[in-house]
Design an enzyme around this catalytic site. Sequence first.
Site, mmCIF file in Angstrom:
data_model
loop_
_atom_site.group_PDB
_atom_site.id
_atom_site.type_symbol
_atom_site.label_atom_id
_atom_site.label_comp_id
_atom_site.label_asym_id
_atom_site.label_seq_id
_atom_site.Cartn_x
_atom_site.Cartn_y
_atom_site.Cartn_z
ATOM 1 N N ALA A 1 8.872 -0.191 2.930
ATOM 2 C CA ALA A 1 7.666 -0.538 2.189
ATOM 3 C C ALA A 1 6.577 -0.874 3.194
ATOM 4 C CB ALA A 1 7.920 -1.724 1.262
ATOM 5 N N VAL A 2 5.332 -0.575 2.845
ATOM 6 C CA VAL A 2 4.204 -0.772 3.751
ATOM 7 C C VAL A 2 3.201 -1.711 3.098
ATOM 8 C CG1 VAL A 2 2.417 0.347 5.131
ATOM 9 C CG2 VAL A 2 4.547 1.564 4.644
ATOM 10 N N GLY B 1 8.441 4.053 0.368
ATOM 11 C CA GLY B 1 9.204 5.282 0.461
ATOM 12 C C GLY B 1 10.672 5.026 0.230
ATOM 13 N N ILE C 1 0.813 -1.216 0.000
ATOM 14 C CA ILE C 1 0.000 0.000 0.000
ATOM 15 C C ILE C 1 0.847 1.267 0.000
ATOM 16 C CG2 ILE C 1 -2.003 -1.071 1.082
ATOM 17 C CD1 ILE C 1 -1.052 -0.042 3.752
ATOM 18 N N ASP D 1 10.542 16.025 9.110
ATOM 19 C CA ASP D 1 10.263 15.563 7.740
ATOM 20 C C ASP D 1 8.768 15.638 7.472
ATOM 21 O OD1 ASP D 1 10.791 14.616 5.208
ATOM 22 O OD2 ASP D 1 10.816 12.494 5.809
#
Length: 575
Positions: free
Chosen positions: A156-157, A152, A149, A349
Amino acid sequence: MSVKHAISRGLELGRSVFQLGLLKSGGRVAARLRADRFRVGPSVRTVQPQAFLPSRYRYYRTSLKGLAAQLQSAGFRRGFTGGSPRNRAVFLAFGLGVGLIEQQLEDDRRSAATCQEIQAVFSKKRFQSPLKPFTSGHKLEDYIIGNQIGKGSNAAVYEAAAQLAPPNESERKCSLVQLREDEEEGEKARSLTCCSLRNFPLAIKMMWNFGAGSSSEDILKSMSQELVPAGPLALKQEKEQITLDGQFGVLPKRVSAHPNVIRVYRAFTADVPLLPGAQEEYPDVLPARLNPAGLGNNRTLFLVMKNYPCTLRQYLEVSTPGRRQGTLMVLQLLEGVDHLCRQGIAHRDLKSDNVLLEFDSDGCPRLVITDFGCCLAQSDSSLQLPFNSIWVNRGGNASLMAPEVVTAVPGCGAVIDYSKADAWAVGAISYEIFGQHNPFYRAVGLESRTYQEKQLPSLPSSVPADVQLVIRLLLRRNPSKRPSARVAANMLHLSLWGRKALANQDSAGMRKLADWLLCQSAVVLLKGCSGPSGNKVEAELQRSFLANLDLEDLRTAVGFLLYGRDQRQACILSA
């Protein structure tokens, strides 16, 4: 004559009295008061706000009323004993000024006590996550992992679910977010629906591991910033005993739960698996056992969080919030940043990609700050980073670095202050929330290093004037002239719910505002008892406002709002 003008006039005349040496009776009173300060014996402390008297007059605070009476009495006596008119005027004016100061301080004491009582009530009501708690989940095998989903620069997610609640295979093939457009009463409204959130209520973030090694201790130490939003049960008890040195040589703080800050429910290390899309999306970070050309290590860190429908950027690509919803979204970011600052954490960030979004029961977007890989979390809570070398990491996204950060010059004794840097980033993101290009991305071309405040583009006329004022103040170059996240949030709270209390309000007097705060507290408490409102964004924001009440922050917010109102009236008159 206004209270503020009378006080300043009285102090001015009082200084001339001291210079002329005419205040003999006042000197005796002051000496007696000073002696009382050092007298041994029980004392009763009252709520004392930060007084505005100069430090050399600080001994008058204990009995300004008595001093004012003596000064006025001395003025009348000089009138009957042939004193000069000038001396009589000095004594009377100074006595009046001191009397007004006493009244002002008494109002401040009451207002400060009111704020402290309200804060004590609401600070006890801790935020409870709507996600049901689970006792296991410290191993990768405890989860069913679905589709990717997000991805970055460092992780990873994937969507996930606990093994006890396997998803339906027919729904696992659905994409995470589907957008549909509905037409209602002639106006288009976009809504987000998620077909797999019900089956995959969790999200697992798998970190890239290039140089941390493959031992759990090394991984946890190297990636310790990611554990800042971790809950008390995130790590196994034996893992909690590991000393997490972190990037800055200290154990990163664990931020307490807040509705606008992500919560990490589980954190553990495990062997890197071959997940869907790994070979195509991130082959270089895989270990050699999965990809001979991969550069990653065999083990890495996994974080388990709640699964959210989309990021703020994804939402804004298909929808433009209304004026009230946009104000609430900016307010949520400020509340989240203030919560972090209060606990000594700077995100460093902050951008729309690092803000997740869901909807409350009323359909209002709820924003959550995530991705703490670049955060500054030091034990002393100073939010100041020694900048003695160019190799010191200043943070993440260079486009949204505050001016004081991006222009900092390394050297002996140099320090970067991050206390208002995240608030500045919220000001820049606010442009995106109200349908504009972020002025510090390439589309507009401003740079935080060199921009001038007059170069900032205008916001749409539909944006409320108070919100425009807050955004302009947040984007001030000089951090000393920039409001903190707490003050900016207070301004939006007052603009949304306290406009009547601000009518005919003087920034020096807070009595009317204190009465409004008591009424607002009663309303919020009654709504909280009803149940469903506890899941609404507005109820959460109101509770957060009341739990963080501070007289000086509130006074500063009122001063900014009155200043903006005066500026707008001046513009109208000049036009």
